[in-house]
Write a protein that holds these residues in place. Structure first.
Motif, PDB file in Angstrom:
ATOM      1  N   MET A 143       0.831  -1.117  -0.054  1.00 12.69           N
ATOM      2  CA  MET A 143      -0.363  -0.083   0.146  1.00 12.69           C
ATOM      3  C   MET A 143       0.977   1.519  -0.304  1.00 12.69           C
ATOM      4  O   MET A 143       0.392   2.642   0.364  1.00 12.69           O
ATOM      5  CB  MET A 143      -0.867   0.122   0.726  1.00 12.69           C
ATOM      6  CG  MET A 143      -2.390  -0.760   0.963  1.00 12.69           C
ATOM      7  SD  MET A 143      -3.372  -0.117  -0.409  1.00 12.69           S
ATOM      8  CE  MET A 143      -4.083   1.444   0.170  1.00 12.69           C
ATOM      9  N   TYR A 144       2.321   1.061   0.202  1.00 10.27           N
ATOM     10  CA  TYR A 144       3.225   2.529   0.319  1.00 10.27           C
ATOM     11  C   TYR A 144       2.773   2.785  -1.258  1.00 10.27           C
ATOM     12  O   TYR A 144       2.449   4.210  -0.851  1.00 10.27           O
ATOM     13  CB  TYR A 144       4.356   1.337   0.699  1.00 10.27           C
ATOM     14  CG  TYR A 144       5.561   2.675  -0.049  1.00 10.27           C
ATOM     15  CD1 TYR A 144       6.059   3.596   1.410  1.00 10.27           C
ATOM     16  CD2 TYR A 144       6.266   2.813  -0.838  1.00 10.27           C
ATOM     17  CE1 TYR A 144       6.452   4.257   0.948  1.00 10.27           C
ATOM     18  CE2 TYR A 144       7.199   4.048  -0.772  1.00 10.27           C
ATOM     19  CZ  TYR A 144       8.109   5.321  -0.060  1.00 10.27           C
ATOM     20  OH  TYR A 144       8.287   5.774  -0.005  1.00 10.27           O
ATOM     21  N   ILE A 145       2.548   2.502  -2.485  1.00 11.10           N
ATOM     22  CA  ILE A 145       2.315   3.557  -2.939  1.00 11.10           C
ATOM     23  C   ILE A 145       1.518   4.148  -3.585  1.00 11.10           C
ATOM     24  O   ILE A 145       1.424   5.648  -3.798  1.00 11.10           O
ATOM     25  CB  ILE A 145       2.936   2.990  -4.901  1.00 11.10           C
ATOM     26  CG1 ILE A 145       4.729   2.762  -4.794  1.00 11.10           C
ATOM     27  CG2 ILE A 145       2.569   3.984  -5.837  1.00 11.10           C
ATOM     28  CD1 ILE A 145       5.174   1.845  -6.231  1.00 11.10           C
ATOM     29  N   PRO A 146       0.507   3.734  -3.601  1.00  6.87           N
ATOM     30  CA  PRO A 146      -0.949   4.279  -3.131  1.00  6.87           C
ATOM     31  C   PRO A 146      -1.173   5.336  -2.777  1.00  6.87           C
ATOM     32  O   PRO A 146      -0.891   6.402  -2.553  1.00  6.87           O
ATOM     33  CB  PRO A 146      -2.031   3.472  -3.447  1.00  6.87           C
ATOM     34  CG  PRO A 146      -1.338   1.919  -3.540  1.00  6.87           C
ATOM     35  CD  PRO A 146       0.563   2.449  -3.115  1.00  6.87           C
ATOM     36  N   ILE A 147      -0.430   5.407  -0.894  1.00  2.42           N
ATOM     37  CA  ILE A 147      -0.001   5.683   0.099  1.00  2.42           C
ATOM     38  C   ILE A 147       1.163   7.212  -0.697  1.00  2.42           C
ATOM     39  O   ILE A 147       0.220   8.888  -0.033  1.00  2.42           O
ATOM     40  CB  ILE A 147       0.337   5.421   1.590  1.00  2.42           C
ATOM     41  CG1 ILE A 147      -1.206   4.887   1.879  1.00  2.42           C
ATOM     42  CG2 ILE A 147       0.795   5.994   2.316  1.00  2.42           C
ATOM     43  CD1 ILE A 147      -0.537   3.735   3.297  1.00  2.42           C
ATOM     44  N   VAL A 148       1.615   6.895  -0.755  1.00  3.90           N
ATOM     45  CA  VAL A 148       2.607   7.760  -1.479  1.00  3.90           C
ATOM     46  C   VAL A 148       1.532   8.988  -2.519  1.00  3.90           C
ATOM     47  O   VAL A 148       1.729  10.254  -2.347  1.00  3.90           O
ATOM     48  CB  VAL A 148       3.869   7.535  -1.582  1.00  3.90           C
ATOM     49  CG1 VAL A 148       4.737   8.701  -2.241  1.00  3.90           C
ATOM     50  CG2 VAL A 148       4.817   7.001  -0.717  1.00  3.90           C
ATOM     51  N   VAL A 149       1.087   8.502  -2.988  1.00  6.58           N
ATOM     52  CA  VAL A 149       0.182   9.331  -4.113  1.00  6.58           C
ATOM     53  C   VAL A 149      -0.896  10.160  -3.356  1.00  6.58           C
ATOM     54  O   VAL A 149      -0.905  10.958  -3.851  1.00  6.58           O
ATOM     55  CB  VAL A 149      -0.523   8.445  -5.685  1.00  6.58           C
ATOM     56  CG1 VAL A 149      -0.998   8.816  -5.904  1.00  6.58           C
ATOM     57  CG2 VAL A 149       0.901   7.406  -6.351  1.00  6.58           C
ATOM     58  N   ALA A 150      -1.663   9.902  -2.330  1.00 15.08           N
ATOM     59  CA  ALA A 150      -2.538   9.958  -1.408  1.00 15.08           C
ATOM     60  C   ALA A 150      -1.714  11.493  -1.439  1.00 15.08           C
ATOM     61  O   ALA A 150      -1.955  12.646  -1.330  1.00 15.08           O
ATOM     62  CB  ALA A 150      -3.067   9.694  -1.012  1.00 15.08           C
ATOM     63  N   MET A 151      -0.744  11.180  -0.596  1.00 15.34           N
ATOM     64  CA  MET A 151       0.242  12.555  -0.082  1.00 15.34           C
ATOM     65  C   MET A 151       0.811  13.256  -0.420  1.00 15.34           C
ATOM     66  O   MET A 151       0.683  14.654  -0.352  1.00 15.34           O
ATOM     67  CB  MET A 151       1.757  11.422   0.662  1.00 15.34           C
ATOM     68  CG  MET A 151       2.428  12.464   1.315  1.00 15.34           C
ATOM     69  SD  MET A 151       4.272  11.563   1.685  1.00 15.34           S
ATOM     70  CE  MET A 151       4.453  11.745  -0.209  1.00 15.34           C
TER      71      MET A 151
END
Lengths: 254, 123
Positions: free
Chosen positions: B70-78
């Motif tokens: 989930m790291y990349i999606p979370i970074v996109v949200a960030m």
């Protein structure tokens, strides 16, 4: 009316809405990556860039400081992209990281954090002088902002800087973090950022956790734990050095 | 069970951030010093330890793997919640300072990368 109740559902379940929305955004980005760039530009790099564009739109429409999350419909994006989930996911990436790579780069990694803080501070301070600032407090605050957008205000507050200067230092840090997110995948091949060793040093030199997190995700997700590891020490070291040793140095020079 | 993995991850993060806060207090800075990094080290050590003494079940690993993925999606949200406006609209000095800091730091990476590697070549 149907639209109204749809919005109500989306707003009430903000975090779930964010999952769905980011999912669509990521899918769209990977489509662009595959079809328009034939995979040359990584899908996650496009997704992050699109995220930043949406943040710009959100900020200019709502006038808030949370980007897209200032729209009540997308409030969940703020939760999903907040520090809590970000740090949780970063820690999770450490699972499966090589202990050996960490040990090997231990000393250089630690040194890179200190060098990174001092280097960014000096560059920021020189720019501040070039733009006509002459007092040590302002110069140090802007220099600290060039480290990260947390070191800036912490230093500015500690030194009693003007609130306008503190805002500038935050802006310098934000510029850095946005640029690291976008620029890393493009510059990575030229600076040899393709192995855990270089990633550790990269994290230590850049220091902006969000920039490093985004930049490495868009370059090679396998490198994330190494860069993130050193980057998390940067802000602490910056808050330690900037208002003390580095400020005294600036004051002695001006 | 999957929750064991998630709980282990949570434990590592809470412990790391707690130690990071304590470190910050100890040296007298208003920031967390390496909390996430300490949490990562803890997770690496615990998961390496488990090869010898107790093994993490596959579902347990899935609990950690999910959040890692989930790291990349979370970074996109960030990215989507960054204050991009403030970065762009506050005038040239802030932008120049940010850009210059990044450029100089990028340039240092190959220089420092040589160090740790050089030691290996010598031996």
């Amino acid at each position: 009316m149907i639209l109204d109740s749809l919005f109500t559902v989306l707003e009430k379940n903000a975090l779930i809405t964010a999952f769905a929305f980011v999912g669509i955004l990521v899918w769209f980005s990977y489509e662009i990556s595959a079809r328009l760039t034939r995979g040359h530009v990584h899908g996650s790099a496009i997704a992050i860039a699109l995220g930043l564009v949406l943040a710009y739109v959100g900020g200019s429409v709502t006038g808030g400081n949370q980007g897209l999350a200032d729209f009540s419909l997308f409030a969940g994006v703020g939760v999903m992209g907040g520090a809590m989930f970000r740090d949780f996911a970063i820690v999770a990436t450490a699972f499966g990281a090589e202990l050996e790579a960490l040990k090997r780069a231990g000393l250089v990694g630690a040194a890179s954090v200190v060098i990174g803080v001092v280097l960014s501070f000096m560059v920021g301070a020189v720019i501040a002088v070039a733009f006509g600032y002459t007092d040590a407090v302002s110069i140090s605050t802007i220099g600290a902002g060039a480290a990260t957008y947390i070191v800036g205000p912490v230093t500015g507050t500690a030194l009693g800087a003007d609130s306008g200067i503190i805002a500038l230092s935050v802006a310098a840090g934000l510029t850095k973090s946005v640029l690291v997110m976008i620029g890393t995948p493009f510059i990575a091949p030229r600076i040899g950022l393709n192995n855990p060793h270089a990633a550790l040093i990269y994290g230590g030199l850049m220091g902006t956790t969000s920039g490093v997190a985004g930049g490495l995700a868009a370059t090679d997700p396998k490198l994330v734990p190494y860069g993130a590891m050193t980057a998390t020490f940067y802000t602490g070291v910056g808050c330690l050095l900037a208002p003390s040793v580095l400020f005294l140095l600036v004051r002695a020079l001006v | 069970m999957v929750i064991y993995g998630v709980a282990l991850l949570s434990f590592c993060m809470l412990a790391g951030v707690f130690v990071g806060d304590l470190l910050g207090d100890l040296i007298g800075v208003q920031a967390n010093v390496g909390g996430v990094g300490i949490a990562m080290l803890l997770l690496i050590v615990l998961s390496n330890l488990s090869h010898t003494r107790f093994t993490l079940g596959e579902p347990t690993e899935k609990g950690i793997g999910f959040w890692s993925a989930m790291y990349i999606p979370i970074v996109v949200a960030m990215a989507a919640k960054q204050n991009v406006i403030a970065a762009i609209s506050s005038g040239w000095m802030a932008i120049v300072a940010g850009v210059a800091a990044v450029a100089v730091s990028f340039a240092m990476i190959p220089v420092l990368s040589r160090f740790g590697k050089g030691e290996q070549h010598d031996s």
